[in-house]
Design a protein around this motif. Structure first.
Motif, PDB file in Angstrom:
ATOM      1  N   LYS A 102       0.800  -1.219   0.000  1.00  0.00           N
ATOM      2  CA  LYS A 102       0.000   0.000   0.000  1.00  0.00           C
ATOM      3  C   LYS A 102       0.842   1.283   0.000  1.00  0.00           C
ATOM      4  CE  LYS A 102      -4.428  -1.190   0.177  1.00  0.00           C
ATOM      5  NZ  LYS A 102      -5.453  -0.613  -0.707  1.00  0.00           N
ATOM      6  N   LEU A 103       2.148   1.143   0.172  1.00  0.00           N
ATOM      7  CA  LEU A 103       2.995   2.339   0.096  1.00  0.00           C
ATOM      8  C   LEU A 103       3.192   2.788  -1.352  1.00  0.00           C
ATOM      9  CD1 LEU A 103       5.762   1.581   2.752  1.00  0.00           C
ATOM     10  CD2 LEU A 103       3.813   3.110   2.966  1.00  0.00           C
ATOM     11  N   HIS A 104       3.065   1.870  -2.296  1.00  0.00           N
ATOM     12  CA  HIS A 104       3.159   2.199  -3.726  1.00  0.00           C
ATOM     13  C   HIS A 104       4.405   3.023  -4.049  1.00  0.00           C
ATOM     14  CE1 HIS A 104      -0.792   0.493  -4.446  1.00  0.00           C
ATOM     15  NE2 HIS A 104      -1.318   1.252  -3.502  1.00  0.00           N
ATOM     16  N   LEU A 105       5.566   2.539  -3.613  1.00  0.00           N
ATOM     17  CA  LEU A 105       6.812   3.280  -3.846  1.00  0.00           C
ATOM     18  C   LEU A 105       7.134   3.389  -5.332  1.00  0.00           C
ATOM     19  CD1 LEU A 105       9.164   1.995  -0.996  1.00  0.00           C
ATOM     20  CD2 LEU A 105       7.787   4.072  -1.074  1.00  0.00           C
ATOM     21  N   GLY A 106       6.831   2.339  -6.101  1.00  0.00           N
ATOM     22  CA  GLY A 106       7.111   2.390  -7.533  1.00  0.00           C
ATOM     23  C   GLY A 106       6.372   3.521  -8.219  1.00  0.00           C
ATOM     24  N   ARG A 107       5.122   3.745  -7.824  1.00  0.00           N
ATOM     25  CA  ARG A 107       4.338   4.841  -8.398  1.00  0.00           C
ATOM     26  C   ARG A 107       4.971   6.184  -8.052  1.00  0.00           C
ATOM     27  NH1 ARG A 107      -1.453   5.214  -6.045  1.00  0.00           N
ATOM     28  NH2 ARG A 107      -1.491   3.098  -6.878  1.00  0.00           N
ATOM     29  N   ARG A 108       5.385   6.338  -6.820  1.00  0.00           N
ATOM     30  CA  ARG A 108       5.990   7.616  -6.398  1.00  0.00           C
ATOM     31  C   ARG A 108       7.291   7.881  -7.157  1.00  0.00           C
ATOM     32  NH1 ARG A 108       4.929   7.855   0.190  1.00  0.00           N
ATOM     33  NH2 ARG A 108       3.627   5.984   0.299  1.00  0.00           N
ATOM     34  N   VAL A 109       8.085   6.824  -7.348  1.00  0.00           N
ATOM     35  CA  VAL A 109       9.333   6.975  -8.100  1.00  0.00           C
ATOM     36  C   VAL A 109       9.050   7.443  -9.521  1.00  0.00           C
ATOM     37  CG1 VAL A 109      11.250   5.698  -9.142  1.00  0.00           C
ATOM     38  CG2 VAL A 109      10.691   5.346  -6.733  1.00  0.00           C
ATOM     39  N   GLN A 110       8.101   6.802 -10.184  1.00  0.00           N
ATOM     40  CA  GLN A 110       7.770   7.184 -11.561  1.00  0.00           C
ATOM     41  C   GLN A 110       7.300   8.633 -11.635  1.00  0.00           C
ATOM     42  OE1 GLN A 110       8.328   5.344 -14.234  1.00  0.00           O
ATOM     43  NE2 GLN A 110       9.071   3.607 -13.029  1.00  0.00           N
ATOM     44  N   LEU A 111       6.516   9.056 -10.671  1.00  0.00           N
ATOM     45  CA  LEU A 111       6.004  10.430 -10.677  1.00  0.00           C
ATOM     46  C   LEU A 111       7.134  11.449 -10.575  1.00  0.00           C
ATOM     47  CD1 LEU A 111       2.817  10.144  -8.406  1.00  0.00           C
ATOM     48  CD2 LEU A 111       2.890  10.438 -10.893  1.00  0.00           C
ATOM     49  N   VAL A 112       8.073  11.235  -9.650  1.00  0.00           N
ATOM     50  CA  VAL A 112       9.117  12.253  -9.465  1.00  0.00           C
ATOM     51  C   VAL A 112      10.120  12.231 -10.617  1.00  0.00           C
ATOM     52  CG1 VAL A 112       8.838  12.213  -6.960  1.00  0.00           C
ATOM     53  CG2 VAL A 112      10.605  10.799  -7.989  1.00  0.00           C
ATOM     54  N   VAL A 113      10.415  11.049 -11.160  1.00  0.00           N
ATOM     55  CA  VAL A 113      11.345  10.966 -12.294  1.00  0.00           C
ATOM     56  C   VAL A 113      10.781  11.707 -13.497  1.00  0.00           C
ATOM     57  CG1 VAL A 113      12.358   9.406 -14.009  1.00  0.00           C
ATOM     58  CG2 VAL A 113      12.517   8.839 -11.580  1.00  0.00           C
ATOM     59  N   TRP A 114       9.511  11.437 -13.819  1.00  0.00           N
ATOM     60  CA  TRP A 114       8.926  12.043 -15.016  1.00  0.00           C
ATOM     61  C   TRP A 114       8.629  13.528 -14.830  1.00  0.00           C
ATOM     62  CZ3 TRP A 114       9.369  10.438 -19.707  1.00  0.00           C
ATOM     63  CH2 TRP A 114       9.611   9.090 -19.940  1.00  0.00           C
ATOM     64  N   LEU A 115       8.362  13.953 -13.607  1.00  0.00           N
ATOM     65  CA  LEU A 115       8.144  15.381 -13.381  1.00  0.00           C
ATOM     66  C   LEU A 115       9.419  16.165 -13.663  1.00  0.00           C
ATOM     67  CD1 LEU A 115       6.015  17.442 -12.486  1.00  0.00           C
ATOM     68  CD2 LEU A 115       6.845  17.176 -10.137  1.00  0.00           C
ATOM     69  N   GLN A 116      10.566  15.598 -13.269  1.00  0.00           N
ATOM     70  CA  GLN A 116      11.839  16.274 -13.536  1.00  0.00           C
ATOM     71  C   GLN A 116      12.188  16.245 -15.023  1.00  0.00           C
ATOM     72  OE1 GLN A 116      13.640  18.174 -11.826  1.00  0.00           O
ATOM     73  NE2 GLN A 116      13.911  17.549  -9.707  1.00  0.00           N
ATOM     74  N   ILE A 117      11.925  15.130 -15.688  1.00  0.00           N
ATOM     75  CA  ILE A 117      12.191  15.062 -17.129  1.00  0.00           C
ATOM     76  C   ILE A 117      11.325  16.083 -17.872  1.00  0.00           C
ATOM     77  CG2 ILE A 117      11.929  13.620 -19.196  1.00  0.00           C
ATOM     78  CD1 ILE A 117      12.740  11.215 -17.465  1.00  0.00           C
ATOM     79  N   LEU A 118      10.055  16.161 -17.492  1.00  0.00           N
ATOM     80  CA  LEU A 118       9.163  17.137 -18.122  1.00  0.00           C
ATOM     81  C   LEU A 118       9.625  18.561 -17.864  1.00  0.00           C
ATOM     82  CD1 LEU A 118       5.690  15.507 -17.323  1.00  0.00           C
ATOM     83  CD2 LEU A 118       6.730  15.753 -19.589  1.00  0.00           C
ATOM     84  N   GLN A 119      10.133  18.810 -16.657  1.00  0.00           N
ATOM     85  CA  GLN A 119      10.604  20.165 -16.341  1.00  0.00           C
ATOM     86  C   GLN A 119      11.662  20.627 -17.341  1.00  0.00           C
ATOM     87  OE1 GLN A 119      13.575  20.803 -13.343  1.00  0.00           O
ATOM     88  NE2 GLN A 119      12.435  22.468 -12.387  1.00  0.00           N
ATOM     89  N   GLU A 120      12.553  19.728 -17.722  1.00  0.00           N
ATOM     90  CA  GLU A 120      13.600  20.112 -18.667  1.00  0.00           C
ATOM     91  C   GLU A 120      13.079  20.195 -20.100  1.00  0.00           C
ATOM     92  OE1 GLU A 120      16.333  21.204 -17.427  1.00  0.00           O
ATOM     93  OE2 GLU A 120      15.532  20.642 -15.483  1.00  0.00           O
ATOM     94  N   TRP A 121      12.178  19.273 -20.460  1.00  0.00           N
ATOM     95  CA  TRP A 121      11.735  19.221 -21.855  1.00  0.00           C
ATOM     96  C   TRP A 121      10.671  20.246 -22.203  1.00  0.00           C
ATOM     97  CZ3 TRP A 121      13.226  17.218 -26.379  1.00  0.00           C
ATOM     98  CH2 TRP A 121      14.352  16.397 -26.350  1.00  0.00           C
ATOM     99  N   ILE A 122      10.182  20.996 -21.234  1.00  0.00           N
ATOM    100  CA  ILE A 122       9.281  22.093 -21.598  1.00  0.00           C
ATOM    101  C   ILE A 122      10.069  23.310 -22.067  1.00  0.00           C
ATOM    102  CG2 ILE A 122       7.369  21.337 -20.151  1.00  0.00           C
ATOM    103  CD1 ILE A 122       8.244  23.299 -18.026  1.00  0.00           C
ATOM    104  N   GLY A 123      11.414  23.218 -22.025  1.00  0.00           N
ATOM    105  CA  GLY A 123      12.209  24.236 -22.695  1.00  0.00           C
ATOM    106  C   GLY A 123      13.273  24.946 -21.897  1.00  0.00           C
ATOM    107  N   ILE A 124      13.264  24.828 -20.574  1.00  0.00           N
ATOM    108  CA  ILE A 124      14.175  25.667 -19.795  1.00  0.00           C
ATOM    109  C   ILE A 124      15.637  25.285 -19.978  1.00  0.00           C
ATOM    110  CG2 ILE A 124      14.109  24.280 -17.676  1.00  0.00           C
ATOM    111  CD1 ILE A 124      14.160  28.166 -18.051  1.00  0.00           C
ATOM    112  N   ALA A 125      15.932  23.993 -20.159  1.00  0.00           N
ATOM    113  CA  ALA A 125      17.326  23.580 -20.342  1.00  0.00           C
ATOM    114  C   ALA A 125      17.896  24.209 -21.614  1.00  0.00           C
ATOM    115  CB  ALA A 125      17.432  22.060 -20.408  1.00  0.00           C
ATOM    116  N   GLY A 126      17.092  24.237 -22.668  1.00  0.00           N
ATOM    117  CA  GLY A 126      17.538  24.850 -23.907  1.00  0.00           C
ATOM    118  C   GLY A 126      17.735  26.349 -23.771  1.00  0.00           C
TER     119      GLY A 126
END
Length: 527
Positions: free
Chosen positions: A275-299
């Motif tokens: 019920k802790l669903h750690l895998g779900r939490r990991v996926q959420l934080v990984v993809w949130l950071q990837i999205l943060q870069e791909w919306i344009g700020i890194a470029g």
């Protein structure tokens, strides 16, 4: 040994902790912004052999893969560093781990500023990245674990104002040095790299007089020290510290059953987390950071001069505009300090993505019009204006939340490793985009901005459906928030309300016991 917690308490102590945390975030921002100036140094370009320069010092890149690779290998280092930091952060504690990260980063910076070839520079940036990844993994966790739940977001948002101040320092230092020896001096790129050592040495010197995270102390059997620090943080005259201490004790007892299953691999796939669903939490934080870069700020951060050049501005004016853009970016981050704990994480991401998407579409459109009608400079000015708008909105929204979210959503038992996954996602997103950006700009020009714009739009339904609100909830309540078996936000909120109504807060161990894990023998993944 002297500790600043013996002299300061409550708000004064919180501000002191976040002040020293900001020093690490300042270094992080400086390190990110530094390469934009380094890449424009004729001496550096010639030494690394990825381009040439004319008698005026204007650089032409002939091997964008090599240029991008030297920048991107740093992010491979941060990826390794965050995994390393997650392990030592949970074993050695937050303070010692920050010290270790500083040493790695100082060694890497020293090697970078003395580099003589591509191999040397690449190895140095890898080492520097390991140190940065370790610091980025541990410092936000330390800050979040000492902050009050009502103001966690505010303090981390303020730290990221300093992060962008680091970008500003890096950019304008490089710009000023471009006038030394008409820009041909090796000082133009070696001094900015060496400057970061000052920030790192200051952090390494001062960190030892600051208190350890009380949550880490409780987890490692130092309850008396933890209660003392909580008393200094919250005030001994109220019951708040004692209540928080009891909540931490209860949640640690419940999480002990999962401790032997908390390897990075098990966390990633949610093996045995029930019920802790750690895998779900990991996926959420990984993809949130990837999205943060791909919306344009890194470029925009690293290749802003290229974007302004494609909008029709000269090399010198592009550099000046890039530096000015960073100043607007820094002041925009202050908006988030006052809004993130009022409107929450989700609404911050919503309005940010909408505004950024519109700004990027318009910046790309006006850049195209400038290319078609070079005699009309107003199109270029409009394109530059919308790049300013984009970075300002990003600073007020998406800059902070992807760094704050991982420090909030994981159980104490794995909080450092959980945050490491956030840095892991940032490293992948940033490294990947930094490597591809020069190729994209060379191949499709201003159409790159349309890709960024489209990705901003895509993030809105993703956040709406998958990312529960963490604002105004204690760290100990996060297990309740992720207790639902389905990943959708509405299911998470329904389950949270049900468990809270049943008295399932961190102080009610019996009800929370249902959240811990499935039977030890099951070994099934439950993301």
């Amino acid at each position: 040994m002297f500790n600043i917690a013996d002299r300061l308490e409550k708000k004064a102590l919180l501000w002191a902790i976040n002040g020293v945390a900001s020093l690490s975030i300042l270094f992080f921002g400086y390190d990110q912004g530094m390469m934009a100036g380094v890449n424009n140094s004729p001496d550096y370009v010639g030494l690394m052999k990825f381009g040439y320069f004319d008698p005026e010092g204007n650089v032409t890149v002939t091997d964008s893969t090599r240029q991008g690779g030297i920048v991107a290998i740093y992010y491979f280092g941060t990826l390794l560093g965050c995994l390393f930091g997650g392990i030592i952060g949970d074993k050695l504690g937050r303070i010692k781990s920050i010290g270790v990260g500083c040493v790695w980063a100082i060694v890497g910076a020293s090697l970078q500023c003395s580099a003589q070839n591509v191999a040397w520079m690449s190895c140095a940036r890898l080492i520097n990245g390991i140190g940065t990844g370790t610091l980025n993994c541990i410092v936000p966790v330390w800050s979040a674990e000492t902050a009050e739940f009502k103001s966690r977001g505010q303090f981390i948002a303020l730290e990221f104002t300093l992060n962008i101040f680091g970008v500003v320092i890096a950019y304008w230092l490089a710009y000023g040095l471009s006038f030394v020896d008409r820009g041909f001096s090796a000082l133009r790129w070696r001094l900015p790299i060496a400057f970061q050592i000052i920030l790192l040495f200051a952090l390494l010197t001062i960190i030892w007089i600051f208190p350890e995270s009380p949550r880490w102390l409780v987890r490692n059997g130092q309850s008396e020290d933890a209660l003392y620090i909580l008393g200094r943080l919250r005030g001994n005259e109220t019951s708040e510290a004692r209540d928080e201490f009891r909540d931490i004790l209860n949640i640690i007892e419940l999480e002990k059953e999962t401790s032997r299953r908390n390897s990075y691999v098990r966390m990633f796939f949610g093996i045995g987390s029930g019920k802790l669903h750690l895998g779900r939490r990991v996926q959420l934080v990984v993809w949130l950071q990837i999205l943060q870069e791909w919306i344009g700020i890194a470029g925009v951060t690293v290749y802003a001069p290229t974007i302004f050049s494609q909008a029709g501005f000269s090399t010198n004016k592009s550099a000046w505009l890039s530096g000015l853009n960073n100043i607007f970016y820094m002041f925009a981050t202050l908006i988030n300090v006052f809004t993130i704990d009022r409107i929450g994480r989700r609404w911050t991401l919503y309005w940010g993505a909408a505004g950024q998407g519109i700004a990027m579409f318009l910046a790309g459109g006006f850049s195209r019009l400038q290319a078609l009608h070079p005699e009309n400079s107003s199109y270029g000015a409009a394109a530059a204006s919308f790049i300013f708008v984009f970075t300002s909105i990003f600073g007020a929204t998406w800059l902070t939340v992807p760094w704050l979210y991982p420090t909030e959503v994981f159980p104490l038992e794995v909080r450092a490793r959980g945050n490491a996954y956030g840095v892991f996602g940032w490293s992948i997103g940033n490294g990947w985009l930094t490597l591809l950006c020069p190729v994209m700009f060379n191949s499709i020009g201003e159409k790159t901005l349309y890709i960024f714009a489209a990705l901003n739009v895509i993030t809105i339904p993703i956040v709406w459906a998958l990312y529960p609100e963490t604002n105004q909830r204690t760290l100990e309540e996060m297990d309740l928030l992720f207790a639902a078996d389905k990943p959708w936000v509405w299911e998470a909120e329904k389950e949270f309300a049900k468990l809270k109504a049943a008295g399932a807060d961190a102080g009610h161990g019996k009800t929370m016991g249902c959240l811990v894990v499935e039977d030890a023998g099951s070994g099934k993944a439950n993301a």
